[in-house]
Motif scaffolding. Structure first.
Motif, PDB file in Angstrom:
ATOM      1  N   GLY A  87      66.298  19.554  45.724  1.00 29.22           N
ATOM      2  CA  GLY A  87      66.536  19.756  47.363  1.00 29.22           C
ATOM      3  C   GLY A  87      65.306  20.727  47.727  1.00 29.22           C
ATOM      4  N   ASP A  88      64.595  21.686  46.833  1.00 31.27           N
ATOM      5  CA  ASP A  88      63.566  22.237  47.398  1.00 31.27           C
ATOM      6  C   ASP A  88      62.587  21.663  48.047  1.00 31.27           C
ATOM      7  OD1 ASP A  88      64.985  24.496  46.240  1.00 31.27           O
ATOM      8  OD2 ASP A  88      63.566  24.833  44.738  1.00 31.27           O
ATOM      9  N   VAL A  89      61.999  22.068  49.421  1.00 31.75           N
ATOM     10  CA  VAL A  89      60.761  21.506  50.222  1.00 31.75           C
ATOM     11  C   VAL A  89      59.615  21.545  49.367  1.00 31.75           C
ATOM     12  CG1 VAL A  89      59.606  21.600  52.327  1.00 31.75           C
ATOM     13  CG2 VAL A  89      62.159  21.991  52.240  1.00 31.75           C
ATOM     14  N   LEU A  90      58.924  20.491  49.073  1.00 25.55           N
ATOM     15  CA  LEU A  90      57.828  20.362  48.274  1.00 25.55           C
ATOM     16  C   LEU A  90      56.435  20.288  49.061  1.00 25.55           C
ATOM     17  CD1 LEU A  90      58.644  18.165  45.309  1.00 25.55           C
ATOM     18  CD2 LEU A  90      58.829  20.815  45.577  1.00 25.55           C
ATOM     19  N   ALA A  91      56.792  19.525  50.491  1.00 29.75           N
ATOM     20  CA  ALA A  91      55.638  19.235  51.190  1.00 29.75           C
ATOM     21  C   ALA A  91      56.259  18.562  52.632  1.00 29.75           C
ATOM     22  CB  ALA A  91      54.428  18.285  50.699  1.00 29.75           C
ATOM     23  N   ARG A 169      62.221  11.787  60.012  1.00 27.86           N
ATOM     24  CA  ARG A 169      63.230  12.106  59.125  1.00 27.86           C
ATOM     25  C   ARG A 169      62.593  12.215  57.729  1.00 27.86           C
ATOM     26  NH1 ARG A 169      66.596   8.975  60.333  1.00 27.86           N
ATOM     27  NH2 ARG A 169      66.446   7.313  58.815  1.00 27.86           N
ATOM     28  N   TYR A 170      61.670  11.332  57.351  1.00 30.44           N
ATOM     29  CA  TYR A 170      60.813  11.333  56.040  1.00 30.44           C
ATOM     30  C   TYR A 170      59.627  12.333  55.941  1.00 30.44           C
ATOM     31  CZ  TYR A 170      63.819   7.164  55.084  1.00 30.44           C
ATOM     32  OH  TYR A 170      64.644   6.328  55.075  1.00 30.44           O
ATOM     33  N   GLY A 171      59.703  13.130  56.846  1.00 30.83           N
ATOM     34  CA  GLY A 171      58.394  13.961  56.779  1.00 30.83           C
ATOM     35  C   GLY A 171      58.492  14.989  56.035  1.00 30.83           C
ATOM     36  N   THR A 172      59.694  15.320  55.350  1.00 28.37           N
ATOM     37  CA  THR A 172      59.954  16.472  54.556  1.00 28.37           C
ATOM     38  C   THR A 172      60.165  15.901  52.999  1.00 28.37           C
ATOM     39  OG1 THR A 172      60.753  17.822  56.103  1.00 28.37           O
ATOM     40  CG2 THR A 172      61.349  18.445  53.844  1.00 28.37           C
ATOM     41  N   LEU A 173      59.355  16.324  52.120  1.00 28.72           N
ATOM     42  CA  LEU A 173      59.369  15.768  50.723  1.00 28.72           C
ATOM     43  C   LEU A 173      60.231  16.943  50.041  1.00 28.72           C
ATOM     44  CD1 LEU A 173      58.341  13.449  48.886  1.00 28.72           C
ATOM     45  CD2 LEU A 173      56.394  15.227  48.214  1.00 28.72           C
ATOM     46  N   ARG A 174      61.301  16.451  49.388  1.00 27.75           N
ATOM     47  CA  ARG A 174      62.140  17.419  48.603  1.00 27.75           C
ATOM     48  C   ARG A 174      62.047  16.909  47.099  1.00 27.75           C
ATOM     49  NH1 ARG A 174      65.119  20.306  52.087  1.00 27.75           N
ATOM     50  NH2 ARG A 174      65.144  19.853  54.362  1.00 27.75           N
ATOM     51  N   ALA A 175      62.476  17.820  46.115  1.00 21.81           N
ATOM     52  CA  ALA A 175      62.628  17.784  44.847  1.00 21.81           C
ATOM     53  C   ALA A 175      63.887  17.032  44.500  1.00 21.81           C
ATOM     54  CB  ALA A 175      62.546  19.012  43.932  1.00 21.81           C
ATOM     55  N   PRO A 176      63.760  15.759  43.824  1.00 18.73           N
ATOM     56  CA  PRO A 176      64.850  14.928  43.405  1.00 18.73           C
ATOM     57  C   PRO A 176      65.545  15.775  42.370  1.00 18.73           C
ATOM     58  CG  PRO A 176      62.706  14.157  42.571  1.00 18.73           C
ATOM     59  CD  PRO A 176      62.569  15.046  43.291  1.00 18.73           C
ATOM     60  N   ALA A 177      64.945  16.596  41.413  1.00 12.63           N
ATOM     61  CA  ALA A 177      65.961  17.232  40.682  1.00 12.63           C
ATOM     62  C   ALA A 177      65.146  18.507  39.978  1.00 12.63           C
ATOM     63  CB  ALA A 177      65.970  16.195  39.391  1.00 12.63           C
ATOM     64  N   ASP A 178      65.668  19.308  39.160  1.00 15.52           N
ATOM     65  CA  ASP A 178      65.310  20.518  38.867  1.00 15.52           C
ATOM     66  C   ASP A 178      63.818  20.009  38.066  1.00 15.52           C
ATOM     67  OD1 ASP A 178      67.194  21.734  40.023  1.00 15.52           O
ATOM     68  OD2 ASP A 178      68.364  22.315  38.229  1.00 15.52           O
ATOM     69  N   GLY A 179      62.756  20.956  37.955  1.00 17.43           N
ATOM     70  CA  GLY A 179      61.601  20.748  37.123  1.00 17.43           C
ATOM     71  C   GLY A 179      60.459  21.450  37.373  1.00 17.43           C
ATOM     72  N   SER A 197      50.563   9.432  46.057  1.00 20.87           N
ATOM     73  CA  SER A 197      51.221  10.471  45.412  1.00 20.87           C
ATOM     74  C   SER A 197      50.871  12.008  45.924  1.00 20.87           C
ATOM     75  CB  SER A 197      50.803  10.338  43.886  1.00 20.87           C
ATOM     76  OG  SER A 197      51.309  11.593  43.026  1.00 20.87           O
ATOM     77  N   VAL A 198      51.630  12.767  46.196  1.00 12.43           N
ATOM     78  CA  VAL A 198      51.434  13.974  46.544  1.00 12.43           C
ATOM     79  C   VAL A 198      51.329  14.998  45.243  1.00 12.43           C
ATOM     80  CG1 VAL A 198      51.996  15.719  48.229  1.00 12.43           C
ATOM     81  CG2 VAL A 198      52.502  13.532  48.875  1.00 12.43           C
ATOM     82  N   LEU A 199      52.288  14.969  44.456  1.00 16.76           N
ATOM     83  CA  LEU A 199      52.604  15.833  43.218  1.00 16.76           C
ATOM     84  C   LEU A 199      53.161  14.953  42.393  1.00 16.76           C
ATOM     85  CD1 LEU A 199      55.452  17.101  43.613  1.00 16.76           C
ATOM     86  CD2 LEU A 199      54.338  18.790  45.261  1.00 16.76           C
ATOM     87  N   THR A 200      53.093  15.682  41.190  1.00 20.44           N
ATOM     88  CA  THR A 200      54.102  15.159  40.015  1.00 20.44           C
ATOM     89  C   THR A 200      54.873  15.958  39.392  1.00 20.44           C
ATOM     90  OG1 THR A 200      52.332  13.606  39.293  1.00 20.44           O
ATOM     91  CG2 THR A 200      54.130  13.972  37.789  1.00 20.44           C
ATOM     92  N   LEU A 201      56.158  15.863  39.284  1.00 20.51           N
ATOM     93  CA  LEU A 201      57.281  16.630  38.940  1.00 20.51           C
ATOM     94  C   LEU A 201      57.816  16.338  37.659  1.00 20.51           C
ATOM     95  CD1 LEU A 201      59.149  19.174  39.770  1.00 20.51           C
ATOM     96  CD2 LEU A 201      60.827  17.310  40.451  1.00 20.51           C
TER      97      LEU A 201
END
Length: 360
Positions: A87-91, A169-179, A197-201
């Motif tokens: 749930g953390d905001v990544l971008a 609404r999709y303008g916020t990229l959130r973490a799908p899981a802990d990592g 791809s913006v980043l890899t978790l």
């Protein structure tokens, strides 16, 4: 002095001169010649000979994250190596631009709806005039076409508004899981399209060791091969691992295959990126190999020279298995610990005493 006496005297002198060399030759022949050193190999299980392979700890699940819409990246709070929670905001994308797109879509929808309403009212009037005989059939058909066209434009504008709202609404990229963020592919200010791809978790789904091995090693690996994973850092405890996957495509430059080994049990000391050594555990039935050059008559009745008691050469018939590059598997005839000649095999005779062992 008579000639016979001279001959006897000369013979005695000749014997006196040649006697010492003859005795020296006899003494030299009496000294035993030292056996020549030989290049040999101590037969060992292939798992022991291979020892270990360098590797690195990676996540079992790595997820590339991207926006579901296009836009310009405004912020990217997540940096390389950051530990994030679900749930953390990544971008985020530029919200001003997205809001403007929504406003423009709303205005276009209002205009399209107004045109559709006007076309519907016009059709009602033309239908009444046509009923009275004032408006022609062509005028009625044109009014119907206008009504249908404007209604379609209104539906398209409504879809555009929905798309713009989704983009916002999709303008916020959130973490799908802990990592842990292991790669960053786009920086703020970059315009990205949907799916870029913006980043890899690396998620917390598990850890595994990744090693590269030569292609020939795959021959001796069972499907559930067991490994011992040892950290390179001092004081780290070795832990067991099990082969999970052999990547089917070999590296084009090294011709090696990548193995992914699941770590069994807890390994708090092994973090992502930790350097390790993975050694193949010895199987119940050890796989013995020798260099192919140590085999005599490999195509007919293969045999090798084993160094027996008293360091005497003795021929031993062997059965050959699959090839492992420059080596070949020995299925019968030898056991681990046997010493086998691997150089000069064509200049040795049965029972010949050989010298001390030299390693290559």
């Amino acid at each position: 002095m008579t000639p016979k006496r001279l001959t006897a005297t000369a013979l005695a002198a000749l014997l006196a001169l040649t006697a010492p060399p003859l005795r020296a030759a006899e003494e030299t022949a009496a000294v035993p010649q030292a056996a020549r050193p030989v290049v040999t190999e101590i037969v060992a299980a292939e798992a022991t000979r291979l020892r270990s392979f360098p590797g690195v700890i990676k996540a079992a699940v790595e997820t590339s994250l991207a926006f579901q819409t296009s836009g310009r990246i405004a912020t990217r709070p997540a940096e390389l190596g950051d530990v994030v929670k679900a749930g953390d905001v990544l971008a985020t994308l530029d919200q001003i631009t997205l809001a403007e797109d929504v406003a423009a879509a709303q205005a276009a929808l209002k205009a399209a709806q107004a045109a559709a309403d006007l076309a519907a009212q016009s059709l009602t009037r033309v239908e009444e005039l046509n009923r009275r005989g004032v408006a022609s059939t062509a005028q009625l058909e044109a009014a119907i076409a206008e009504r249908d066209a404007t209604a379609a434009s209104a539906r398209a504008a409504e879809a555009d508004l929905t798309s713009a709202e989704d983009a916002e609404r999709y303008g916020t990229l959130r973490a799908p899981a802990d990592g842990v963020v292991i790669t960053v592919d786009a920086d703020p200010g970059t315009t990205v399209s949907s799916g870029t791809s913006v980043l890899t978790l690396a998620t917390e789904a598990g850890r595994e060791a990744v090693i590269d091995v030569p292609t020939e090693v795959l021959t001796i690996l069972p499907k559930d091969a067991r490994f011992t994973i040892a950290p390179r850092s001092p004081g780290g405890a070795a832990i067991p691992g099990r082969l999970r996957l052999i990547e089917p495509v070999a590296d084009s430059s090294t011709r090696s295959h990548r193995l992914r080994i699941t770590i069994l049990g807890d390994a708090p000391g092994l973090r992502l990126g930790s350097l390790v050594s993975a050694s193949l555990d010895s199987p119940a039935t050890p796989v013995l190999t020798l260099p192919r050059r140590a085999i005599l008559d490999a195509e007919g009745s293969p045999r090798v020279w084993r160094i027996g008691a008293g360091r005497k050469a003795e021929p031993v018939a062997v059965t050959l298995g699959q090839s492992l590059g420059e080596r070949v598997i020995i299925t019968t005839g030898l056991q681990a610990g046997d010493e086998v000649l691997i150089r000069g095999i064509h200049s040795v005779e049965t029972g010949q005493t050989l010298g001390e062992r030299i390693e290559e």
